[in-house]
Scaffold this motif. Sequence first.
Motif, PDB file in Angstrom:
ATOM      1  N   THR A   1     -65.153 -14.727   4.876  1.00  0.00           N
ATOM      2  CA  THR A   1     -64.699 -16.014   5.411  1.00  0.00           C
ATOM      3  C   THR A   1     -63.340 -16.442   4.890  1.00  0.00           C
ATOM      4  O   THR A   1     -62.673 -17.282   5.500  1.00  0.00           O
ATOM      5  CB  THR A   1     -65.729 -17.116   5.077  1.00  0.00           C
ATOM      6  OG1 THR A   1     -66.041 -17.037   3.682  1.00  0.00           O
ATOM      7  CG2 THR A   1     -66.990 -16.945   5.898  1.00  0.00           C
ATOM      8  N   ARG A   2     -62.957 -15.912   3.737  1.00  0.00           N
ATOM      9  CA  ARG A   2     -61.682 -16.321   3.122  1.00  0.00           C
ATOM     10  C   ARG A   2     -61.071 -15.111   2.434  1.00  0.00           C
ATOM     11  O   ARG A   2     -61.734 -14.095   2.222  1.00  0.00           O
ATOM     12  CB  ARG A   2     -61.938 -17.391   2.048  1.00  0.00           C
ATOM     13  CG  ARG A   2     -62.354 -18.720   2.591  1.00  0.00           C
ATOM     14  CD  ARG A   2     -62.557 -19.731   1.478  1.00  0.00           C
ATOM     15  NE  ARG A   2     -63.857 -19.594   0.852  1.00  0.00           N
ATOM     16  CZ  ARG A   2     -64.045 -19.431  -0.458  1.00  0.00           C
ATOM     17  NH1 ARG A   2     -63.022 -19.350  -1.280  1.00  0.00           N
ATOM     18  NH2 ARG A   2     -65.261 -19.319  -0.955  1.00  0.00           N
TER      19      ARG A   2
ATOM     20  N   THR B   1     -67.413 -14.223  -7.388  1.00  0.00           N
ATOM     21  CA  THR B   1     -66.874 -15.467  -7.945  1.00  0.00           C
ATOM     22  C   THR B   1     -66.244 -15.169  -9.304  1.00  0.00           C
ATOM     23  O   THR B   1     -66.572 -14.169  -9.945  1.00  0.00           O
ATOM     24  CB  THR B   1     -67.992 -16.517  -8.117  1.00  0.00           C
ATOM     25  OG1 THR B   1     -69.037 -15.943  -8.912  1.00  0.00           O
ATOM     26  CG2 THR B   1     -68.558 -16.956  -6.770  1.00  0.00           C
TER      27      THR B   1
ATOM     28  N   SER C   1     -57.310 -16.895  -7.227  1.00  0.00           N
ATOM     29  CA  SER C   1     -56.178 -16.890  -8.172  1.00  0.00           C
ATOM     30  C   SER C   1     -55.749 -18.310  -8.534  1.00  0.00           C
ATOM     31  O   SER C   1     -55.253 -18.548  -9.645  1.00  0.00           O
ATOM     32  CB  SER C   1     -55.002 -16.118  -7.578  1.00  0.00           C
ATOM     33  OG  SER C   1     -55.402 -14.789  -7.378  1.00  0.00           O
TER      34      SER C   1
ATOM     35  N   GLY D   1     -68.660 -11.850   2.152  1.00  0.00           N
ATOM     36  CA  GLY D   1     -67.542 -12.742   1.838  1.00  0.00           C
ATOM     37  C   GLY D   1     -66.337 -12.546   2.756  1.00  0.00           C
ATOM     38  O   GLY D   1     -65.205 -12.440   2.288  1.00  0.00           O
TER      39      GLY D   1
ATOM     40  N   THR E   1     -75.119 -14.105  -8.625  1.00  0.00           N
ATOM     41  CA  THR E   1     -74.184 -13.936  -7.508  1.00  0.00           C
ATOM     42  C   THR E   1     -73.442 -12.602  -7.596  1.00  0.00           C
ATOM     43  O   THR E   1     -73.281 -11.904  -6.599  1.00  0.00           O
ATOM     44  CB  THR E   1     -73.151 -15.088  -7.500  1.00  0.00           C
ATOM     45  OG1 THR E   1     -73.864 -16.305  -7.369  1.00  0.00           O
ATOM     46  CG2 THR E   1     -72.155 -14.940  -6.366  1.00  0.00           C
TER      47      THR E   1
ATOM     48  N   GLY F   1     -61.755 -10.687   1.759  1.00  0.00           N
ATOM     49  CA  GLY F   1     -62.834 -10.258   2.655  1.00  0.00           C
ATOM     50  C   GLY F   1     -62.492 -10.511   4.120  1.00  0.00           C
ATOM     51  O   GLY F   1     -62.821  -9.705   4.991  1.00  0.00           O
TER      52      GLY F   1
ATOM     53  N   ASN G   1     -70.827 -19.706   4.484  1.00  0.00           N
ATOM     54  CA  ASN G   1     -70.197 -20.732   5.324  1.00  0.00           C
ATOM     55  C   ASN G   1     -70.252 -20.374   6.814  1.00  0.00           C
ATOM     56  O   ASN G   1     -69.461 -19.562   7.302  1.00  0.00           O
ATOM     57  CB  ASN G   1     -68.744 -20.910   4.858  1.00  0.00           C
ATOM     58  CG  ASN G   1     -68.083 -22.087   5.516  1.00  0.00           C
ATOM     59  OD1 ASN G   1     -68.257 -22.329   6.707  1.00  0.00           O
ATOM     60  ND2 ASN G   1     -67.313 -22.827   4.746  1.00  0.00           N
TER      61      ASN G   1
ATOM     62  N   ASN H   1     -67.679  -7.228  -1.149  1.00  0.00           N
ATOM     63  CA  ASN H   1     -66.486  -8.001  -1.505  1.00  0.00           C
ATOM     64  C   ASN H   1     -66.818  -9.342  -2.152  1.00  0.00           C
ATOM     65  O   ASN H   1     -66.082  -9.815  -3.013  1.00  0.00           O
ATOM     66  CB  ASN H   1     -65.658  -8.221  -0.228  1.00  0.00           C
ATOM     67  CG  ASN H   1     -64.606  -9.294  -0.412  1.00  0.00           C
ATOM     68  OD1 ASN H   1     -63.561  -9.075  -1.028  1.00  0.00           O
ATOM     69  ND2 ASN H   1     -64.883 -10.495   0.098  1.00  0.00           N
TER      70      ASN H   1
ATOM     71  N   ILE I   1     -65.471  -4.011  -4.121  1.00  0.00           N
ATOM     72  CA  ILE I   1     -64.172  -4.618  -4.456  1.00  0.00           C
ATOM     73  C   ILE I   1     -64.187  -4.918  -5.947  1.00  0.00           C
ATOM     74  O   ILE I   1     -64.909  -5.783  -6.441  1.00  0.00           O
ATOM     75  CB  ILE I   1     -63.873  -5.849  -3.589  1.00  0.00           C
ATOM     76  CG1 ILE I   1     -63.800  -5.446  -2.112  1.00  0.00           C
ATOM     77  CG2 ILE I   1     -62.559  -6.485  -4.039  1.00  0.00           C
ATOM     78  CD1 ILE I   1     -62.804  -4.334  -1.753  1.00  0.00           C
TER      79      ILE I   1
ATOM     80  N   PRO J   1     -53.555  -8.519  -8.002  1.00  0.00           N
ATOM     81  CA  PRO J   1     -53.671  -9.983  -8.107  1.00  0.00           C
ATOM     82  C   PRO J   1     -53.266 -10.635  -6.779  1.00  0.00           C
ATOM     83  O   PRO J   1     -52.124 -10.523  -6.344  1.00  0.00           O
ATOM     84  CB  PRO J   1     -52.675 -10.332  -9.231  1.00  0.00           C
ATOM     85  CG  PRO J   1     -51.705  -9.206  -9.254  1.00  0.00           C
ATOM     86  CD  PRO J   1     -52.355  -7.986  -8.679  1.00  0.00           C
ATOM     87  N   LEU J   2     -54.228 -11.309  -6.134  1.00  0.00           N
ATOM     88  CA  LEU J   2     -54.059 -11.699  -4.728  1.00  0.00           C
ATOM     89  C   LEU J   2     -53.734 -13.181  -4.546  1.00  0.00           C
ATOM     90  O   LEU J   2     -54.197 -14.019  -5.333  1.00  0.00           O
ATOM     91  CB  LEU J   2     -55.361 -11.411  -3.973  1.00  0.00           C
ATOM     92  CG  LEU J   2     -55.852  -9.976  -3.983  1.00  0.00           C
ATOM     93  CD1 LEU J   2     -57.289  -9.915  -3.470  1.00  0.00           C
ATOM     94  CD2 LEU J   2     -54.937  -9.102  -3.139  1.00  0.00           C
TER      95      LEU J   2
END
Length: 267
Positions: free
Chosen positions: A18-19, A109, A211, A16, A131, A22, A45, A106, A160, A205-206
Motif C-alpha cells: 500500500t505504501r 515495521t 525513514s 505491504g 508483526t 511494497g 489498509n 515486504n 525484503i 535507505p529509501l
Amino acid sequence: MADSILQKKSVCVVTGPTRGLGRSIAYQLSKKLPDGSLFILLSKNKALLDEIAGLIITHRDEIRVVTSVFDQGSSDQGQFDNVFQDCLVKAGAHVNEFEQAILVNNAGTLELLELSRDLDNVNAVNVFFSTNITGCVVLTAKFLQVFSATAMKARVIINISSLAAVSPMKSWLLYCMAKSSRDMMMKVIGEEEDNIRTLNYAPGPLATDMSVIASTETKDPSLRAWFEDQVKNKTLVECDQSVEKLITVLEKNSFANGAHIDYYDEA
Ligand SMILES: NC(=O)c1ccc[n+]([C@@H]2O[C@H](COP(=O)([O-])OP(=O)(O)OC[C@H]3O[C@@H](n4cnc5c(N)ncnc54)[C@H](OP(=O)(O)O)[C@@H]3O)[C@@H](O)[C@H]2O)c1
C-alpha cells in the motif's frame, strides 16, 4: 544460464503493497510478469489496497489482482489458514494454472526503537516480533502449503531485508534481530524445499515513511542525525530505483538460495 524469474506466468503475493517499497514492487512486477498472472495483495489498509489494485489493472488489463485485508501482527489463526485459498476463490483461479508462485515478504515495521537496556516491556517486544517474525513465518508456511512443491514447478520467496540484517545499528536491536532472522529463514527454506528460489534483498535507505520514523524516533544520536540529514536533503533512494535493481537480480536469476543482495552491490 537460468531463465528469468519474470518470464513465467505467476501468482505473485506481495505483503505491504500500500505504501513505500511494497507499492513500487507490486506495480513494477505487474508490468513485467506475463499475461494471466495474478497478484494477491495483502495489508491492513483496504482503501490503499483498492488504490494500488486499480492502478495495476489500469495499466495491465491482462493481469488479475485480488486484495485481502491482512494484519501480519494478528494472532488470529483463521486469518492465516484461509488467506491464499480465499484469494484464489475470489479470483476464480486454481494453483494449476500458474507456472510459478512468488511471495514477496515486504511488510514490516521499524518501531520499537530503543537502546537494548530499555527494551523491558514484554508486551511491546511481543507486538514487534508478532508483526515482523511470527506473522511472516506463518504466512510463509501457508504459502509453502498452498503452493506446494508438488503443485508448482517453480516457487520464489523474496524477503525484503536490510543492511540491519548484517550490520549492528545502535538502538535498532529488534529491527536488526528481525532482519537477520528473516535472512536465515530464507537460507533454511532454500535447503528444505524443492522447486524453490529464495532471496534476501536489502533495498538501500529509501525515501519512505519508515525513514521519516528513523529520522525522528532513533535513540542513537549519530544514526538519527544521519537519517535527519538524508530526509532533509532528499538523498534517500527512490523506491522505483531500488525495485529496478531487484528486477535485474530476478531477471539474471543467478543468486544462490538464501543470498543477501544489497541495492549497492554490483549487479
Ligand atoms: N525505508 C527504508 O529505508 C528501508 C530500508 C531497508 C529495508 N526496508 C524494508 O522494506 C520494507 C518496506 O519498507 P517501507 O520503507 O516501504 O515501509 P513503509 O513505508 O512503512 O510501508 C510498510 C508497508 O508494510 C505494511 N504493513 C505494516 N505493518 C503491517 C501489518 N501488521 N500487516 C500487514 N502489513 C503491514 C504497510 O501496510 P498497511 O499500513 O496498509 O498495513 C505498508 O504497506 C520493510 O520490510 C522494511 O523493513 C526499508
